[in-house]
Design a protein around this motif. Structure first.
Motif, PDB file in Angstrom:
ATOM      1  N   ARG A  93      -2.391   5.453   1.963  1.00  0.00           N
ATOM      2  CA  ARG A  93      -3.081   4.165   1.912  1.00  0.00           C
ATOM      3  C   ARG A  93      -2.087   3.012   1.873  1.00  0.00           C
ATOM      4  O   ARG A  93      -2.317   1.966   2.485  1.00  0.00           O
ATOM      5  CB  ARG A  93      -3.990   4.124   0.681  1.00  0.00           C
ATOM      6  N   GLU A  96      -0.656   2.234   5.359  1.00  0.00           N
ATOM      7  CA  GLU A  96      -1.607   1.533   6.225  1.00  0.00           C
ATOM      8  C   GLU A  96      -1.578   0.034   5.932  1.00  0.00           C
ATOM      9  O   GLU A  96      -1.600  -0.794   6.859  1.00  0.00           O
ATOM     10  CB  GLU A  96      -3.029   2.075   6.028  1.00  0.00           C
ATOM     11  N   LEU A 213      -6.297   2.621  13.457  1.00  0.00           N
ATOM     12  CA  LEU A 213      -5.906   2.389  12.063  1.00  0.00           C
ATOM     13  C   LEU A 213      -4.424   2.661  11.862  1.00  0.00           C
ATOM     14  O   LEU A 213      -3.699   1.860  11.259  1.00  0.00           O
ATOM     15  CB  LEU A 213      -6.744   3.269  11.133  1.00  0.00           C
ATOM     16  N   ALA A 218      -6.193  -2.794  12.237  1.00  0.00           N
ATOM     17  CA  ALA A 218      -7.188  -2.479  11.213  1.00  0.00           C
ATOM     18  C   ALA A 218      -8.581  -2.971  11.576  1.00  0.00           C
ATOM     19  O   ALA A 218      -9.571  -2.257  11.371  1.00  0.00           O
ATOM     20  CB  ALA A 218      -6.749  -3.067   9.870  1.00  0.00           C
ATOM     21  N   LEU A 222     -11.963  -0.651  12.015  1.00  0.00           N
ATOM     22  CA  LEU A 222     -13.192  -0.799  11.242  1.00  0.00           C
ATOM     23  C   LEU A 222     -14.406  -0.953  12.142  1.00  0.00           C
ATOM     24  O   LEU A 222     -15.517  -0.547  11.768  1.00  0.00           O
ATOM     25  CB  LEU A 222     -13.070  -1.986  10.291  1.00  0.00           C
ATOM     26  N   THR A 253      -9.907  10.948   8.146  1.00  0.00           N
ATOM     27  CA  THR A 253     -10.230   9.525   8.276  1.00  0.00           C
ATOM     28  C   THR A 253     -11.660   9.236   7.850  1.00  0.00           C
ATOM     29  O   THR A 253     -11.917   8.275   7.119  1.00  0.00           O
ATOM     30  CB  THR A 253     -10.011   9.058   9.731  1.00  0.00           C
ATOM     31  N   GLU A 256     -12.316   8.723   4.384  1.00  0.00           N
ATOM     32  CA  GLU A 256     -11.811   7.454   3.848  1.00  0.00           C
ATOM     33  C   GLU A 256     -12.770   6.296   4.120  1.00  0.00           C
ATOM     34  O   GLU A 256     -12.480   5.154   3.755  1.00  0.00           O
ATOM     35  CB  GLU A 256     -10.442   7.131   4.462  1.00  0.00           C
ATOM     36  N   TYR A 257     -13.921   6.562   4.769  1.00  0.00           N
ATOM     37  CA  TYR A 257     -14.811   5.475   5.156  1.00  0.00           C
ATOM     38  C   TYR A 257     -15.257   4.626   3.965  1.00  0.00           C
ATOM     39  O   TYR A 257     -15.330   3.393   4.060  1.00  0.00           O
ATOM     40  CB  TYR A 257     -16.042   6.028   5.878  1.00  0.00           C
ATOM     41  N   HIS A 259     -13.727   4.031   1.257  1.00  0.00           N
ATOM     42  CA  HIS A 259     -12.610   3.186   0.831  1.00  0.00           C
ATOM     43  C   HIS A 259     -12.375   2.063   1.833  1.00  0.00           C
ATOM     44  O   HIS A 259     -12.171   0.903   1.437  1.00  0.00           O
ATOM     45  CB  HIS A 259     -11.344   4.036   0.689  1.00  0.00           C
ATOM     46  N   LEU A 260     -12.419   2.386   3.106  1.00  0.00           N
ATOM     47  CA  LEU A 260     -12.156   1.381   4.136  1.00  0.00           C
ATOM     48  C   LEU A 260     -13.182   0.255   4.129  1.00  0.00           C
ATOM     49  O   LEU A 260     -12.863  -0.901   4.421  1.00  0.00           O
ATOM     50  CB  LEU A 260     -12.119   2.046   5.518  1.00  0.00           C
TER      51      LEU A 260
END
Length: 409
Positions: A93, A96, A213, A218, A222, A253, A256-257, A259-260
């Motif tokens: 993280r 990124e 990503l 970024a 998204l 990935t 991680e949605y 969190h994103l």
């Protein structure tokens, strides 16, 4: 690690996240022992600890140079360092965040900018990538070796199962996989069909977001994430049991949605639900072990070498499921001594960093071949194509092997 964030990032989501992650690092250096690029180059700045130091300087307002960008570019994002770290530093993280802001602060050479934009524009879009891949496959013998390595021989597609079942699961179609190796998705659907599960593919779903990503785009990433959630949501409301992932990079990935999109009021709760439903095949199918043993038979393959992708063992922290299931099906499953290290594929890395990528591939292939397998199996499209370019031993997805063993074939 003490931090003093600069004004440009203080009190922002990126700043808060970077600050929390940096403060966990105790400079122990355990991460360097399992970092592929540090092992190859021996440069502190090409290991996690050095890159963390560079990112700390960045968020504290120090000048960001082309050298900073170079060292971040060389990171595979394999996250082996996370598995090793005793302090729980979420390096993936952090990098990124670092890449996102480094891209904004340093202008790349024109050639790099054009190449990165081409990849970020082409690979995630099936409508563009599929005809390009078909053309490449038609002229494959004429292509230069490095380009030919990226163009697998066209598969003869299996038949998609047509039976209807009460149990239903979604499957991410993906962006490059359907045109490069369509039988991975089809084999997944056929195995689930044999278990009494219907596989649903939402036609509007696409790239998981990982490609853009990891390249620092970024906002574009998204957009990919939200598009998938929109495509899946009607099926989620209808009660699908799970969202199945057969590409470990995509699975890492998608998990991680939440969190994103944590700061997106329109999608945060939906993203959380998507993460709850997401399952890699290696965590889904072991529950059906007895049924699979009864539904399969041996078909000439006895010995396989298993290459666990970094996105499976480090990104998702999933280990042992594939080996256990294939062993239960009567196969001799062998792992190389360096099974924890990256093969060098890492998405677009093999294109952007070919020297490092191919060195890592050759090391991995040597160790896999030393196991004398009849077949090499993995769980990610990138690993499979990258490894196949370096060996004459067939390399395939492990679900294709299971599908091949179904007694109904």
């Amino acid at each position: 690690m003490q931090t003093n964030l600069a004004d440009f990032i203080r009190n922002t989501p990126d700043g808060d996240e970077a600050d929390a992650i940096l403060r966990k690092c105790v400079h122990c250096g355990f991460c360097t022992a399992t970092c592929p690029t540090y092992q190859l180059l021996g440069d502190e700045l090409d290991g996690p600890r050095g890159r963390i130091y560079l990112m700390k300087q960045m968020v504290e307002g120090a000048p960001v140079t082309k050298s900073t960008l170079t060292h971040l570019d060389r990171c595979l994002t394999c996250r082996s360092c996370e598995t090793t770290c005793p302090s729980g530093v979420q390096y993936g993280r952090l990098v990124e965040v670092g890449r996102k802001h480094a891209e904004q602060m340093v202008q790349r050479p024109l050639r790099q900018r054009l190449m990165r934009r081409l990849l970020a524009g082409l690979l995630p879009r099936r409508a563009l990538f599929t005809p390009a891949m078909r053309l490449g496959q038609q002229v494959r013998p004429l292509l230069p070796k490095r380009l030919r390595d990226k163009v697998p021989v066209r598969q003869r597609s299996l038949a998609w199962p047509t039976a209807k079942h009460a149990r239903k699961m979604l499957m991410l179609q993906g962006c490059v996989q359907p045109s490069m190796m369509p039988n991975i998705n089809i084999a997944t659907a056929r195995v689930l069909d044999a278990l009494g599960i219907e596989t649903i593919v939402a036609s509007q779903s696409g790239c998981c977001g990982a490609i853009r990503l990891h390249m620092g785009y970024a906002d574009d990433a998204l957009d990919d994430v939200r598009a998938n959630i929109d495509a899946w949501w009607p099926y989620i409301e209808q009660g699908v049991e799970a969202i199945v992932m057969n590409a470990s990079g995509c699975g890492a990935t998608v998990k991680e949605y939440a969190h994103l999109l944590r700061d997106d009021p329109a999608y945060a709760e939906k993203a959380r639900r998507v993460v709850e439903l997401t399952r890699d095949l290696s965590e889904l199918l072991p529950a059906f072990e007895e049924q699979l043993v009864a539904a399969t038979r041996k078909r000439g393959i006895k010995t396989v070498a298993w290459h666990p992708p970094c996105t499976l063992q480090h990104g998702q922290q999933l280990r042992g499921g594939v080996e256990k299931l294939l062993t239960a099906l009567g196969l001799d499953v062998r792992l190389p001594a360096d099974s924890h290290l990256c093969c060098g594929s890492a998405g677009t890395y093999s294109i952007m960093q070919p020297r490092l990528s191919y060195t890592l591939r050759n090391q991995k292939v040597d160790r896999l071949q030393a196991l004398e397998p009849q077949l090499i199996v993995s769980a990610n499209i990138g690993c499979i194509t990258h490894l196949q370019s370096g060996t004459a031993i067939p390399v395939t997805h492990w679900i294709e092997l299971v599908e091949h063993m179904l007694a109904t074939n």
